[in-house]
Design an enzyme around this catalytic site. Sequence first.
Site, mmCIF file in Angstrom:
data_model
loop_
_atom_site.group_PDB
_atom_site.id
_atom_site.type_symbol
_atom_site.label_atom_id
_atom_site.label_comp_id
_atom_site.label_asym_id
_atom_site.label_seq_id
_atom_site.Cartn_x
_atom_site.Cartn_y
_atom_site.Cartn_z
ATOM 1 N N ASP A 125 45.233 47.716 23.276
ATOM 2 C CA ASP A 125 45.495 48.793 24.233
ATOM 3 C C ASP A 125 45.505 48.307 25.678
ATOM 4 O OD1 ASP A 125 46.093 50.861 22.560
ATOM 5 O OD2 ASP A 125 44.025 51.514 22.341
ATOM 6 N N GLY A 151 41.536 59.567 17.192
ATOM 7 C CA GLY A 151 42.590 59.259 16.232
ATOM 8 C C GLY A 151 43.916 58.944 16.889
ATOM 9 N N ARG A 176 53.775 47.853 17.594
ATOM 10 C CA ARG A 176 52.682 46.918 17.847
ATOM 11 C C ARG A 176 52.274 46.229 16.548
ATOM 12 N NH1 ARG A 176 47.810 49.452 20.985
ATOM 13 N NH2 ARG A 176 47.450 50.585 19.034
ATOM 14 N N ASP A 232 36.648 53.116 20.984
ATOM 15 C CA ASP A 232 37.867 53.194 20.184
ATOM 16 C C ASP A 232 38.866 52.120 20.569
ATOM 17 O OD1 ASP A 232 37.776 55.147 22.483
ATOM 18 O OD2 ASP A 232 39.932 55.138 22.139
ATOM 19 N N ASN A 233 38.567 51.338 21.600
ATOM 20 C CA ASN A 233 39.410 50.221 22.012
ATOM 21 C C ASN A 233 38.744 48.873 21.736
ATOM 22 O OD1 ASN A 233 41.475 51.853 22.889
ATOM 23 N ND2 ASN A 233 40.757 51.926 25.004
ATOM 24 N N GLY A 262 46.727 59.766 18.341
ATOM 25 C CA GLY A 262 47.324 60.952 18.942
ATOM 26 C C GLY A 262 48.781 60.782 19.342
#
Length: 488
Positions: free
Chosen positions: A262, A88, A176, A252-253, A90
């Site tokens: 990222d 998540g 972003r 997650d990327n 963070g």
Amino acid sequence: MTERPNLEHTYAKDIPQMSVRWSAERSPSPSLVVLNDRLSRDLGLDPDFLRSPDGLALLTGWADDDEPATYAQAYAGHQFGQFVPQLGDGRALLVGEVLDRQGTRHDLHLKGSGHTPFSRGGDGKAPLGPMLREYLVGEAMHALGIPTTRGLAVVATGERIQRQQPDAEPAAILTRVASSHLRVGTFQFAAVHRATEVKRAVADHAIRRHWPEAAEAENPSLELLRSVMRSQAELVARWMLVGFVHGVMNTDNMTISGETIDYGPCAFVDTFTRDALFSSIDRGGRYAFRNQPAAALWNLSRFAEALIDLIDDDADTAVDAATTVLEEFEPTYDAALARGMAAKLGVDLAGAPDDAVREYRAFVEMTFDLLETRGLDFTLFFRAVTEDRLEDVVQGDDAAAWVAERERLARAWAPDGAADPQLMARTNPVYIPRNHHLERALRAAEVGDLGEFTRLLGAVRAPFEPDERFAGLEGPGSSSSFVTFCGT
């Protein structure tokens, strides 16, 4: 427009089980470091507003002093092959969604805004250097025509935090812009922690937002998998064609939109090797240059697993259907890589037969062999080809064989039997964010000198045109080893 923009929260409101409403930590002394005026206007935002106190409040998560409507999004992920069921945001928050001048929806997302429920013991803050890195590399990728998230602004918070450097570093927040922040890990989180209906709602949201044509398919969830597979195969091919190494291709990327996200331990290859690797945390080389296509397919396989019960009630039927889609990855990637290499060499393969694609795909490996055997600079090699001065960078029998094959392919497949110099010129960059130039610019920026950063930013935003203002930034690369850090 000088007033606060109208922000929407369709994802957080439609699927509340996948986000947590959370406030950013207040910045003690925020100051704007860099603002992307061009992107601001494209989004329908007024740069003058973003420079105002109210704009600065928006860029630090406090546009509404009473109760900011910002959200931390939940996701899971495989990190270097190991599944982590809860990751998540963070150190990030979703500020809201805006519609640009064409009516396209984008996320405004803060990175480095402080602790959240997903911080896992971290402080949720980010150093200035990595935030400026993400801003500049995102602009470079955009200018190269590669789908990417982009930086709208970087704001220094007035704090100092301890990371890799011996001394504390200035902290900053990156704003972003992304088509969305839906990831493979979003679906993995829903699969593990939420009911099937929630995961179906996430899939429906992804289809509406990114792949609306999938809604018309016989099996929308399967078509969602196919759409993401194709976009990621083409994305990774584009990375390979500019020598880009992402560095941390965890699930997650990987975005559902097909955008690069990222820019932590990323870098561009200078002296070419297929084993190019820069990330300090990738000790086994899992995400080295040569391994990026395989890593993408592995991630897509995890995406398929998360979708199985949406694809079909019968697990065996769903697995067979998903496997058929995943088997399309390699030919999709190969075709994208072949067409991209042909364009770098001045040949447009639009409408060309499969034989042309196969021959250029083989020529990719011949080209990489030449670059690797001779230890050539990736970007300078293709600019030398573009400018018809290959003999300045490489000679010998292997180079002669490469030239002969290139000419044979052009005669066979170019529309008029010869390479198009204009196509090469707009395909092979002069300027990339070379590692040593970028590091020097970031170190200077950390002590308040943005001169080199601004100069490098100007170069990578216009990568295909030599410009005397950017003399020295075209290369060569650094001869020293280079290591990147993610800034967490």
